[in-house]
Design a protein around this motif. Structure first.
Motif, PDB file in Angstrom:
ATOM      1  N   UNK A 280     -20.719 -25.935  -7.487  1.00  0.00           N
ATOM      2  CA  UNK A 280     -20.834 -24.871  -6.593  1.00  0.00           C
ATOM      3  C   UNK A 280     -20.812 -25.441  -5.110  1.00  0.00           C
ATOM      4  N   UNK A 281     -20.740 -26.837  -4.739  1.00  0.00           N
ATOM      5  CA  UNK A 281     -20.875 -27.531  -3.647  1.00  0.00           C
ATOM      6  C   UNK A 281     -19.446 -27.067  -3.052  1.00  0.00           C
ATOM      7  N   UNK A 282     -18.425 -27.177  -3.828  1.00  0.00           N
ATOM      8  CA  UNK A 282     -16.963 -27.345  -3.441  1.00  0.00           C
ATOM      9  C   UNK A 282     -16.738 -26.021  -2.355  1.00  0.00           C
ATOM     10  N   UNK A 283     -17.405 -24.978  -2.501  1.00  0.00           N
ATOM     11  CA  UNK A 283     -17.079 -23.761  -1.698  1.00  0.00           C
ATOM     12  C   UNK A 283     -17.063 -24.253  -0.228  1.00  0.00           C
ATOM     13  N   UNK A 284     -18.380 -24.827   0.213  1.00  0.00           N
ATOM     14  CA  UNK A 284     -18.602 -25.563   1.532  1.00  0.00           C
ATOM     15  C   UNK A 284     -18.008 -26.804   1.688  1.00  0.00           C
ATOM     16  N   UNK A 285     -17.947 -27.701   0.781  1.00  0.00           N
ATOM     17  CA  UNK A 285     -17.514 -29.089   1.150  1.00  0.00           C
ATOM     18  C   UNK A 285     -16.660 -29.460  -0.206  1.00  0.00           C
ATOM     19  N   UNK A 286     -15.243 -28.852   0.134  1.00  0.00           N
ATOM     20  CA  UNK A 286     -14.334 -29.282  -0.984  1.00  0.00           C
ATOM     21  C   UNK A 286     -14.107 -30.671  -1.207  1.00  0.00           C
ATOM     22  N   UNK A 287     -14.678 -31.631  -0.709  1.00  0.00           N
ATOM     23  CA  UNK A 287     -14.439 -32.938  -0.960  1.00  0.00           C
ATOM     24  C   UNK A 287     -15.757 -33.491  -1.913  1.00  0.00           C
ATOM     25  N   UNK A 288     -16.585 -32.465  -2.285  1.00  0.00           N
ATOM     26  CA  UNK A 288     -17.862 -32.882  -2.882  1.00  0.00           C
ATOM     27  C   UNK A 288     -17.679 -33.738  -4.010  1.00  0.00           C
ATOM     28  N   UNK A 289     -16.647 -33.366  -4.961  1.00  0.00           N
ATOM     29  CA  UNK A 289     -16.454 -33.965  -6.185  1.00  0.00           C
ATOM     30  C   UNK A 289     -16.520 -35.339  -6.046  1.00  0.00           C
ATOM     31  N   UNK A 290     -16.145 -36.016  -4.926  1.00  0.00           N
ATOM     32  CA  UNK A 290     -16.021 -37.271  -4.701  1.00  0.00           C
ATOM     33  C   UNK A 290     -17.238 -38.030  -4.283  1.00  0.00           C
ATOM     34  N   UNK A 291     -18.347 -37.123  -4.250  1.00  0.00           N
ATOM     35  CA  UNK A 291     -19.740 -37.869  -3.801  1.00  0.00           C
ATOM     36  C   UNK A 291     -19.598 -38.396  -2.505  1.00  0.00           C
ATOM     37  N   UNK A 292     -19.288 -39.861  -2.259  1.00  0.00           N
ATOM     38  CA  UNK A 292     -19.401 -40.373  -1.167  1.00  0.00           C
ATOM     39  C   UNK A 292     -17.822 -40.843  -0.849  1.00  0.00           C
ATOM     40  N   UNK A 293     -17.240 -40.613   0.338  1.00  0.00           N
ATOM     41  CA  UNK A 293     -15.893 -40.779   0.552  1.00  0.00           C
ATOM     42  C   UNK A 293     -15.449 -41.417   2.084  1.00  0.00           C
ATOM     43  N   UNK A 294     -14.417 -41.425   2.093  1.00  0.00           N
ATOM     44  CA  UNK A 294     -13.656 -41.969   3.502  1.00  0.00           C
ATOM     45  C   UNK A 294     -12.282 -41.158   3.623  1.00  0.00           C
ATOM     46  N   UNK A 295     -12.097 -40.458   4.707  1.00  0.00           N
ATOM     47  CA  UNK A 295     -10.916 -39.977   4.751  1.00  0.00           C
ATOM     48  C   UNK A 295     -10.220 -40.462   6.118  1.00  0.00           C
ATOM     49  N   UNK A 296      -8.930 -40.923   5.907  1.00  0.00           N
ATOM     50  CA  UNK A 296      -8.139 -41.520   7.014  1.00  0.00           C
ATOM     51  C   UNK A 296      -6.742 -40.602   7.303  1.00  0.00           C
ATOM     52  N   UNK A 297      -6.673 -40.270   8.546  1.00  0.00           N
ATOM     53  CA  UNK A 297      -5.579 -39.401   8.934  1.00  0.00           C
ATOM     54  C   UNK A 297      -4.395 -40.703   9.482  1.00  0.00           C
ATOM     55  N   UNK A 298      -3.370 -40.540   8.833  1.00  0.00           N
ATOM     56  CA  UNK A 298      -2.197 -41.665   9.055  1.00  0.00           C
ATOM     57  C   UNK A 298      -1.380 -41.162  10.203  1.00  0.00           C
ATOM     58  N   UNK A 299      -0.396 -41.913  10.997  1.00  0.00           N
ATOM     59  CA  UNK A 299       0.460 -41.688  11.952  1.00  0.00           C
ATOM     60  C   UNK A 299       1.326 -40.408  11.844  1.00  0.00           C
ATOM     61  N   UNK A 300       1.847 -40.166  10.468  1.00  0.00           N
ATOM     62  CA  UNK A 300       2.641 -39.350  10.208  1.00  0.00           C
ATOM     63  C   UNK A 300       2.111 -37.873   9.778  1.00  0.00           C
ATOM     64  N   UNK A 301       0.767 -37.668   9.868  1.00  0.00           N
ATOM     65  CA  UNK A 301       0.326 -36.555   9.520  1.00  0.00           C
ATOM     66  C   UNK A 301      -0.446 -36.524   8.179  1.00  0.00           C
ATOM     67  N   UNK A 302      -0.210 -37.699   7.382  1.00  0.00           N
ATOM     68  CA  UNK A 302      -0.774 -37.469   5.964  1.00  0.00           C
ATOM     69  C   UNK A 302      -2.064 -38.174   5.876  1.00  0.00           C
ATOM     70  N   UNK A 303      -2.697 -37.803   4.955  1.00  0.00           N
ATOM     71  CA  UNK A 303      -4.472 -38.402   4.749  1.00  0.00           C
ATOM     72  C   UNK A 303      -4.534 -38.939   3.478  1.00  0.00           C
ATOM     73  N   UNK A 304      -5.360 -39.988   3.626  1.00  0.00           N
ATOM     74  CA  UNK A 304      -5.773 -40.826   2.471  1.00  0.00           C
ATOM     75  C   UNK A 304      -7.420 -40.583   2.285  1.00  0.00           C
TER      76      UNK A 304
END
Length: 366
Positions: free
Chosen positions: A257-281
């Protein structure tokens, strides 16, 4: 990941939805043609809507590959021919009146000598009759078609750093039968959570292994028994940290149910990185309290950013990695490839020339 298992437990993994859309549509609209070890892969889904007042069944799927001049160069089909018809390999083929259902491209892999620019999918739908009932005289099956022109995979993504150093098993990648690939974005629960794209379309579950291919030694119920637990996680490319979390415990669970407000919740803890061409890891399931970066920090390829954990929807300690067109599970996935890898198959060691890895591969990165 355990998202599908969680939905099953909640009685929510039924597939399909009710809608009134076009009869056939390919998603994403401009799919990538991904370079792989065997050739190119056309990783997309086909959305079919039954606009009839009666139920219909998918009886045939034909996939035609078009070359750069628009000519058909390869055609494959699944139909009902024979005593063990291949069409039965496609699940949930019956659509109720007005129902929309997602089907995965059954022929994603292309021969290495085929230069494809587009694919055309033709789906045949036949009326489903009740016992003792017959279809009206002269009625013919309905045929719906959709076409997609491929987008080229970003060239720089073939030069990423594998986010885990050393010998690594790709426990699950994104082949046709992987759980990442078989993500039904038309499922009512996912639509309720606002997730309408497959950000995991090109993802990997990466697990460090020893020389014998073992992920764990000792009690497999303990995180500490896994070789990967606590192993450094590296940035796959230069970029800027745009999201980071390491407060969740390494308890292999999350609340869907957390996915509605936090769509990355299934990963638990995470890091998101934006790259120069606009893609994200996104680097997921990282260990609690292991972050070495914060939002706004620039990072370099290969820089340690966290450690492998078992937070979120994780069956065991491992790293989930995917490249995306945006920063969350509401965005689409993008293909990735890695530089400096060696594929290990027993005593045979082979450089991974084009950087393509997938389910079952054991590789060593530097």
């Amino acid at each position: 990941m355990k998202l599908i298992a969680s939905l099953l437990a909640l009685g929510l993994w039924a597939g399909g939805s009710q809608a009134a859309l076009a009869q056939a549509r390919i998603l994403p609209e401009r799919p990538y043609l991904e370079p792989t070890a065997a050739g190119a892969s056309a990783n997309f889904d086909v959305l079919i809507t039954n606009d009839k007042a009666w139920p219909v069944e998918v009886s045939e799927v034909t996939v035609t590959t078009l070359d750069t001049g628009g000519a058909a160069v390869l055609e494959r089909r699944i139909d009902g021919n024979g005593f063990a018809p291949a069409i039965e390999t496609i699940a949930n083929r019956v659509l109720a009146p007005g129902e929309t259902r997602l089907f995965f491209n059954p022929f994603p892999e292309l021969p290495g000598d085929v230069a494809a620019s587009a694919m055309r999918v033709r789906v045949t739908l036949e009326r489903v009759t009740k016992e003792g009932e017959t279809a009206p005289a002269g009625e013919v099956p309905t045929v719906v078609e959709a076409k997609a022109v491929f987008a080229s995979a970003p060239a720089w993504t073939r030069k990423l750093v594998l986010p885990v150093e050393g010998r690594v098993l790709v426990w699950d990648g994104h082949d046709l039968l992987s759980h990442h690939r078989r993500f039904d974005t038309q499922h009512p629960f996912l639509k309720q959570m606002g997730i309408g794209a497959n950000a995991m379309r090109y993802s990997y579950d990466l697990a460090p292994v020893d020389a014998e291919g073992r992920m764990a030694a000792g009690d497999a119920a303990r995180n500490e028994s896994y070789l990967g637990f606590g192993r450094p996680v590296r940035a796959p490319a230069d970029g800027v940290v745009v999201a980071a979390l390491d407060s969740r415990p390494d308890d292999k669970s999350f609340d869907p149910g957390d996915l509605k407000e936090a769509p990355n919740a299934l990963f638990g803890n995470y890091v998101v990185i934006r790259h120069a061409d606009g893609l994200f890891s996104i680097l997921g399931h990282i260990r609690q309290a292991s972050l070495k970066v914060k939002v706004g920090d620039p990072v370099k390829a290969g820089q340690p950013v966290a450690a492998i954990g078992a937070s979120g929807s994780s069956l065991f300690p491992h790293l989930h990695y995917q490249l995306m067109t945006g920063p969350s599970m509401r965005d689409e996935g993008a293909p990735s490839g890695f530089a400096g890898l060696t594929r290990v198959r027993g005593a045979v060691r082979t450089p991974v020339v084009n950087g393509a890895i997938d389910s079952g591969d054991v590789v060593e990165g530097r």
